[in-house]
Write a protein that holds these residues in place. Structure first.
Motif, PDB file in Angstrom:
ATOM      1  N   MET A 280       0.850  -1.184   0.000  1.00 12.08           N
ATOM      2  CA  MET A 280       0.000   0.000   0.000  1.00 12.08           C
ATOM      3  C   MET A 280       0.886   1.235   0.000  1.00 12.08           C
ATOM      4  O   MET A 280       1.842   1.324   0.775  1.00 12.08           O
ATOM      5  N   PHE A 281       0.573   2.180  -0.882  1.00 10.38           N
ATOM      6  CA  PHE A 281       1.356   3.405  -0.997  1.00 10.38           C
ATOM      7  C   PHE A 281       0.533   4.582  -0.471  1.00 10.38           C
ATOM      8  O   PHE A 281      -0.667   4.689  -0.747  1.00 10.38           O
ATOM      9  N   ALA A 282       1.202   5.469   0.258  1.00 15.17           N
ATOM     10  CA  ALA A 282       0.537   6.668   0.737  1.00 15.17           C
ATOM     11  C   ALA A 282       0.462   7.697  -0.389  1.00 15.17           C
ATOM     12  O   ALA A 282       1.406   7.836  -1.171  1.00 15.17           O
ATOM     13  N   PRO A 283      -0.628   8.429  -0.486  1.00 14.74           N
ATOM     14  CA  PRO A 283      -0.674   9.511  -1.483  1.00 14.74           C
ATOM     15  C   PRO A 283       0.366  10.582  -1.158  1.00 14.74           C
ATOM     16  O   PRO A 283       0.629  10.892   0.006  1.00 14.74           O
ATOM     17  N   ASP A 284       0.991  11.135  -2.187  1.00 15.76           N
ATOM     18  CA  ASP A 284       1.853  12.290  -1.996  1.00 15.76           C
ATOM     19  C   ASP A 284       0.978  13.481  -1.605  1.00 15.76           C
ATOM     20  O   ASP A 284      -0.154  13.622  -2.092  1.00 15.76           O
ATOM     21  N   ILE A 285       1.506  14.333  -0.746  1.00 18.63           N
ATOM     22  CA  ILE A 285       0.738  15.480  -0.270  1.00 18.63           C
ATOM     23  C   ILE A 285       1.367  16.749  -0.832  1.00 18.63           C
ATOM     24  O   ILE A 285       2.498  17.102  -0.481  1.00 18.63           O
ATOM     25  N   VAL A 286       0.633  17.438  -1.709  1.00 15.06           N
ATOM     26  CA  VAL A 286       1.107  18.658  -2.351  1.00 15.06           C
ATOM     27  C   VAL A 286       0.185  19.802  -1.954  1.00 15.06           C
ATOM     28  O   VAL A 286      -1.037  19.663  -1.975  1.00 15.06           O
ATOM     29  N   GLY A 287       0.758  20.930  -1.584  1.00 16.14           N
ATOM     30  CA  GLY A 287      -0.060  22.094  -1.242  1.00 16.14           C
ATOM     31  C   GLY A 287       0.719  23.071  -0.398  1.00 16.14           C
ATOM     32  O   GLY A 287       1.927  22.926  -0.189  1.00 16.14           O
ATOM     33  N   THR A 288       0.047  24.080   0.076  1.00 12.11           N
ATOM     34  CA  THR A 288       0.691  25.024   0.977  1.00 12.11           C
ATOM     35  C   THR A 288       0.999  24.318   2.294  1.00 12.11           C
ATOM     36  O   THR A 288       0.413  23.276   2.612  1.00 12.11           O
ATOM     37  N   SER A 289       1.892  24.889   3.058  1.00 10.45           N
ATOM     38  CA  SER A 289       2.240  24.281   4.342  1.00 10.45           C
ATOM     39  C   SER A 289       1.023  24.194   5.248  1.00 10.45           C
ATOM     40  O   SER A 289       0.860  23.225   5.997  1.00 10.45           O
ATOM     41  N   GLU A 290       0.166  25.180   5.189  1.00 10.54           N
ATOM     42  CA  GLU A 290      -1.053  25.145   6.000  1.00 10.54           C
ATOM     43  C   GLU A 290      -1.934  23.968   5.593  1.00 10.54           C
ATOM     44  O   GLU A 290      -2.474  23.248   6.449  1.00 10.54           O
ATOM     45  N   GLU A 291      -2.079  23.746   4.283  1.00  9.78           N
ATOM     46  CA  GLU A 291      -2.892  22.627   3.802  1.00  9.78           C
ATOM     47  C   GLU A 291      -2.262  21.289   4.171  1.00  9.78           C
ATOM     48  O   GLU A 291      -2.962  20.351   4.597  1.00  9.78           O
ATOM     49  N   ILE A 292      -0.945  21.178   4.030  1.00  9.14           N
ATOM     50  CA  ILE A 292      -0.257  19.926   4.368  1.00  9.14           C
ATOM     51  C   ILE A 292      -0.385  19.648   5.858  1.00  9.14           C
ATOM     52  O   ILE A 292      -0.663  18.509   6.268  1.00  9.14           O
ATOM     53  N   ALA A 293      -0.186  20.668   6.687  1.00 10.11           N
ATOM     54  CA  ALA A 293      -0.284  20.483   8.139  1.00 10.11           C
ATOM     55  C   ALA A 293      -1.673  19.999   8.534  1.00 10.11           C
ATOM     56  O   ALA A 293      -1.818  19.124   9.397  1.00 10.11           O
ATOM     57  N   GLU A 294      -2.691  20.538   7.895  1.00  8.33           N
ATOM     58  CA  GLU A 294      -4.059  20.114   8.204  1.00  8.33           C
ATOM     59  C   GLU A 294      -4.249  18.638   7.874  1.00  8.33           C
ATOM     60  O   GLU A 294      -4.850  17.880   8.657  1.00  8.33           O
ATOM     61  N   ARG A 295      -3.728  18.189   6.739  1.00  7.61           N
ATOM     62  CA  ARG A 295      -3.862  16.783   6.363  1.00  7.61           C
ATOM     63  C   ARG A 295      -3.047  15.875   7.273  1.00  7.61           C
ATOM     64  O   ARG A 295      -3.503  14.789   7.648  1.00  7.61           O
ATOM     65  N   LEU A 296      -1.862  16.316   7.643  1.00  4.19           N
ATOM     66  CA  LEU A 296      -1.046  15.490   8.528  1.00  4.19           C
ATOM     67  C   LEU A 296      -1.663  15.389   9.919  1.00  4.19           C
ATOM     68  O   LEU A 296      -1.633  14.317  10.543  1.00  4.19           O
ATOM     69  N   HIS A 297      -2.219  16.461  10.433  1.00  6.42           N
ATOM     70  CA  HIS A 297      -2.848  16.405  11.754  1.00  6.42           C
ATOM     71  C   HIS A 297      -4.049  15.466  11.777  1.00  6.42           C
ATOM     72  O   HIS A 297      -4.441  14.977  12.842  1.00  6.42           O
ATOM     73  N   ALA A 298      -4.600  15.196  10.598  1.00  5.88           N
ATOM     74  CA  ALA A 298      -5.715  14.253  10.511  1.00  5.88           C
ATOM     75  C   ALA A 298      -5.261  12.832  10.203  1.00  5.88           C
ATOM     76  O   ALA A 298      -6.085  11.909  10.145  1.00  5.88           O
ATOM     77  N   HIS A 299      -3.957  12.628  10.021  1.00 10.31           N
ATOM     78  CA  HIS A 299      -3.384  11.330   9.643  1.00 10.31           C
ATOM     79  C   HIS A 299      -3.155  10.515  10.917  1.00 10.31           C
ATOM     80  O   HIS A 299      -2.400  10.912  11.807  1.00 10.31           O
ATOM     81  N   ALA A 300      -3.816   9.364  11.005  1.00 15.47           N
ATOM     82  CA  ALA A 300      -3.800   8.588  12.248  1.00 15.47           C
ATOM     83  C   ALA A 300      -2.407   8.215  12.697  1.00 15.47           C
ATOM     84  O   ALA A 300      -2.107   8.227  13.900  1.00 15.47           O
ATOM     85  N   ALA A 301      -1.519   7.875  11.770  1.00 14.37           N
ATOM     86  CA  ALA A 301      -0.162   7.482  12.147  1.00 14.37           C
ATOM     87  C   ALA A 301       0.691   8.696  12.491  1.00 14.37           C
ATOM     88  O   ALA A 301       1.477   8.660  13.447  1.00 14.37           O
ATOM     89  N   PHE A 302       0.562   9.779  11.732  1.00 10.28           N
ATOM     90  CA  PHE A 302       1.351  10.972  12.019  1.00 10.28           C
ATOM     91  C   PHE A 302       1.081  11.487  13.429  1.00 10.28           C
ATOM     92  O   PHE A 302       1.982  12.003  14.096  1.00 10.28           O
ATOM     93  N   ARG A 303      -0.134  11.329  13.895  1.00  9.08           N
ATOM     94  CA  ARG A 303      -0.492  11.839  15.213  1.00  9.08           C
ATOM     95  C   ARG A 303       0.279  11.152  16.338  1.00  9.08           C
ATOM     96  O   ARG A 303       0.319  11.666  17.457  1.00  9.08           O
ATOM     97  N   GLU A 304       0.902  10.009  16.053  1.00 11.32           N
ATOM     98  CA  GLU A 304       1.605   9.278  17.106  1.00 11.32           C
ATOM     99  C   GLU A 304       3.125   9.283  16.933  1.00 11.32           C
ATOM    100  O   GLU A 304       3.827   8.518  17.581  1.00 11.32           O
ATOM    101  N   VAL A 305       3.628  10.145  16.063  1.00 12.39           N
ATOM    102  CA  VAL A 305       5.083  10.278  15.931  1.00 12.39           C
ATOM    103  C   VAL A 305       5.474  11.713  16.242  1.00 12.39           C
ATOM    104  O   VAL A 305       4.655  12.637  16.122  1.00 12.39           O
TER     105      VAL A 305
END
Length: 342
Positions: A280-305
């Motif tokens: 399984m491959f994760a989608p690449d995340i392209v956008g402004t830093s604000e947009e990327i941060a919002e997506r990462l904060h909603a990412h279940a695994a990112f929230r635990e690192v």
């Protein structure tokens, strides 16, 4: 799941170090310049991919040695060295030597398994021992023991005018705590935890449950939790996540278009498990830093690192990497709670 994500404590990046066959020095110099830039921008770590018989870095340990003499603070890692190509004793010597030269900044990441295209390369790599080589976790355990100072020989002492040690020299005492396992399966995560390693989890995981559902973030989260459950340090065990993120804050219009096209070409493979290994491959995340941060904060695994080594995309130009790294350090990192030297 925590109600809020952990603040980002360590910001790193991963480079592949592509080069032109006709001018390999230019590509390697570009990688070294990018690492120097990373240090100036305040990044905590720079990681190198490993490519054999391709037009990318085949000897990241040698490149780390060069980078160690052009930097003073940034940590230097590999993500990852495939141990099927290595003799663990010789690799332990090289890693310890570079760690000493760098002042204790090396973070070796490794993985196991047979070398890629093994049938085609085994005659050159292991002409006499291909059928008996062990490509299991035992190869990692051997490296761990040797780096951590376990005996490598039954002999030590003086012979003639020479003095011999029974363990790898030089010995770098802290290196054993900075070994990482790059894994994409539950078994790898558990094994790394049981053996006190750190854990690198990337933009690729295995979808081992054939019934689904296939949610990349949830699969990755299960690996992180299994690793920490098996590790002596528990919740404090180190995990670094390596998604592909491309901030566009200062990008020119033509750069943004290129980045979006790159991500769009790679998106179809993220919909379902790929190939016999069910990757399984994760989608690449392209956008402004604000947009990327919002997506990462909603990412279940990112929230635990609280450590990341964001992967730089393949095939971009040097100036693209300069823009991406600058936006990561100046915009994205702070949006994720990171501060240089924090």
């Amino acid at each position: 799941m925590p109600s809020t994500p952990r603040p980002l404590r360590k910001l790193g990046f991963l480079a592949i170090g592509l080069f032109d066959e006709a001018d390999p020095r230019r590509g390697h110099e570009s990688t070294l310049e990018i690492i120097e830039l990373g240090e100036r921008l305040g990044f905590d770590s720079a990681w190198l991919r490993h490519r054999h018989l391709q037009y990318g870095i085949s000897s990241p340990v040698a490149v780390m040695a060069a980078a160690s003499q052009r930097t003073s603070r940034i940590e230097l890692g590999t993500a990852v060295i495939p141990l099927g190509w290595e003799n663990p004793l010789r690799l332990a010597e090289d890693l310890a030597t570079v760690d000493i030269l760098s002042g204790g900044r090396v973070n070796p990441g490794v993985s196991v398994g047979p070398p890629m295209h093994f049938d085609e390369v085994k005659g050159a790599l292991y002409p006499d021992t291909a059928d008996v080589e062990d490509f299991s976790y035992e190869r990692v355990r051997r490296l761990l023991d040797l780096v951590r100072g376990e005996p490598a020989s039954d002999f030590s002492g003086v012979q003639g005018f020479e003095v011999f040690s029974d363990r790898v020299q030089p010995h770098s005492p802290g290196l054993g705590r900075r070994l990482w396992y790059g894994g994409g399966s539950l078994s790898s995560a558990r094994w790394a935890g049981e053996h006190g390693m750190n854990f690198l989890t990337s933009s690729v995981v295995k979808a081992e449950d054939r019934e689904g559902p296939y949610d990349f973030a949830e699969i990755q989260l299960s690996h992180i939790r299994s690793f920490r459950a098996a590790h002596p340090d528990g919740e404090e065990a180190r995990v670094s996540q390596g998604l592909v993120v491309i901030p566009t804050d200062s990008a020119a219009p033509e750069q943004r278009a290129k980045y979006e096209e790159y991500a769009a070409r790679r998106t179809p493979r993220t919909a379902s498990p790929q190939g016999p290994a069910r990757l399984m491959f994760a989608p690449d995340i392209v956008g402004t830093s604000e947009e990327i941060a919002e997506r990462l904060h909603a990412h279940a695994a990112f929230r635990e690192v609280d450590e990341v080594a964001f992967a730089l995309p393949f095939t971009f130009e040097h100036e693209d990497y300069v823009q991406i790294l600058t936006d990561m350090a100046v915009k994205l990192g702070p949006a994720l709670g990171w501060r240089p030297g924090g």
